[in-house]
Design a protein around this motif. Sequence first.
Motif, PDB file in Angstrom:
ATOM      1  N   GLU A   1       0.825  -1.210   0.000  1.00  0.00           N
ATOM      2  CA  GLU A   1       0.000   0.000   0.000  1.00  0.00           C
ATOM      3  C   GLU A   1       0.859   1.260   0.000  1.00  0.00           C
ATOM      4  N   SER A   2       2.086   1.151   0.523  1.00  0.00           N
ATOM      5  CA  SER A   2       2.988   2.302   0.575  1.00  0.00           C
ATOM      6  C   SER A   2       3.630   2.616  -0.774  1.00  0.00           C
TER       7      SER A   2
ATOM      8  N   SER B   1       4.242   3.810  -4.650  1.00  0.00           N
ATOM      9  CA  SER B   1       3.788   4.923  -5.490  1.00  0.00           C
ATOM     10  C   SER B   1       3.426   4.379  -6.861  1.00  0.00           C
TER      11      SER B   1
ATOM     12  N   THR C   1      -6.771   7.782  -6.261  1.00  0.00           N
ATOM     13  CA  THR C   1      -6.968   7.643  -4.818  1.00  0.00           C
ATOM     14  C   THR C   1      -5.647   7.545  -4.069  1.00  0.00           C
ATOM     15  N   GLY C   2      -4.581   7.141  -4.767  1.00  0.00           N
ATOM     16  CA  GLY C   2      -3.279   7.002  -4.134  1.00  0.00           C
ATOM     17  C   GLY C   2      -3.150   5.808  -3.221  1.00  0.00           C
ATOM     18  N   GLN C   3      -4.073   4.841  -3.336  1.00  0.00           N
ATOM     19  CA  GLN C   3      -4.054   3.687  -2.434  1.00  0.00           C
ATOM     20  C   GLN C   3      -4.110   2.355  -3.182  1.00  0.00           C
TER      21      GLN C   3
ATOM     22  N   ARG D   1      -3.386  -1.213  -4.718  1.00  0.00           N
ATOM     23  CA  ARG D   1      -2.627  -2.375  -4.269  1.00  0.00           C
ATOM     24  C   ARG D   1      -2.481  -3.449  -5.342  1.00  0.00           C
TER      25      ARG D   1
ATOM     26  N   ILE E   1      -9.326  -6.008   0.422  1.00  0.00           N
ATOM     27  CA  ILE E   1      -9.098  -4.575   0.232  1.00  0.00           C
ATOM     28  C   ILE E   1     -10.344  -3.941  -0.371  1.00  0.00           C
TER      29      ILE E   1
ATOM     30  N   GLN F   1      -8.963   0.027  -4.780  1.00  0.00           N
ATOM     31  CA  GLN F   1      -7.525  -0.233  -4.710  1.00  0.00           C
ATOM     32  C   GLN F   1      -7.044  -1.169  -5.816  1.00  0.00           C
TER      33      GLN F   1
END
Length: 404
Positions: free
Chosen positions: A41-42, A44, A68-70, A72, A106, A110
């Motif tokens: 999840e961290s 980029s 969303t920047g999240q 996975r 999740i 994502q």
Amino acid sequence: MAVGPDTLPTLHPVAGFKIGIASAGIKKPGRRDVVVMEFPESASVAGVFTKNAFCAAPVHLAKANMATGQVRYLVTNTGNANAGTGEQGMADAKAVCAELAQRAGIAATQVMPYSTGVIGEPLPVDKIVGALDAALADLKEDNWLDAAWGIMTTDTRAKAASEQIDVDGKTITITGISKGAGMIMPNMATMLGYVATDAEIDQVLLQSWMSAATERSFNRITVDGDTSTNDSCTLVATGASGVRIEADSAAATAFVEAFNRIMLQLAQLIVRDGEGATKFVEIRVDSAETSKEALDVAYTIAHSPLVKTALFASDPNWGRILACVGRAGIENLDLDALQIYLGDVCIVEKGGRAASYTEEQGQAVMNEEDILIHVVLNRGSASETVWTTDLSKEYVSINADYRS
């Protein structure tokens, strides 16, 4: 049919980036045609997407979910583009994301979906969903080559590139795959491309490097002048190496140079595997007033059926190239000042056939698999290069029979 040796480099696993492949039998029974990619999840995520107004449902959804920047997971299916499918197409793309999200624990937002294949047919959601468990069970970091085969449609070869660089005594890995052979004239990226690195890079910086590299690689190739409805290229930085790369650093310079090489290799591999291709053609235009002017000349040559068929026949019919330069729309073009070359053989100067040119020289160049067409306009300092193919009988056959 493809041009050049069918060899790939060692594909280095990217720490924190896992890939699983499974068979949904979307177009052919037993074909491994669903690919799932997983990362922390961290991580980029950066991406570029088609500018075709009829862009496919998965493109719309992938763009929205990336924002969303999240993210996975990435999930890809071949055999069906889910393009030109209206509201049902979007519902189907969301359904696939929801099913994968449920299995991974999740949110559906994502997941970024990708589809490639026939346009205008309903997405076989049940088949894709039925393959998800197997793809998730197959997740591992060294699955790059199988994934390169899994994302193919009319391709005849897997396309992949990989490099490792040293940053402050630590190894950074960059590995990528791409697919595409026909409907190739990107207006953002390629039909599908995936690149991952284990470096830690801020998303904004990652996106800027992605956009810049795309402009000089995937946005400089053309097989047939057709921009797909599904073009997407994604870059993921997992951060698993523990090495953070900051802007304007020596590490950034080394990373960008390696990343640009990866992107160009992936783009050129698509051209070499162009549908029915027998020639790999570099069209270089120098001394133009502007970049646009150089590209106008290069693409006019690259998209000419007459030039492309002459290339297929290995026919040094240089008049076709001259005519393309003349009709490229360059204002106040000084015909006496420009030169045109086949390889290092000057074929046109002072407004006509070069005095030193012989048919034997031109024929020798045209007999090669890799051919350079070089235009020197002598009116400025801008230069651009485009890569393309010839146009063969097999290209017509492949696309006439594509849906059968």
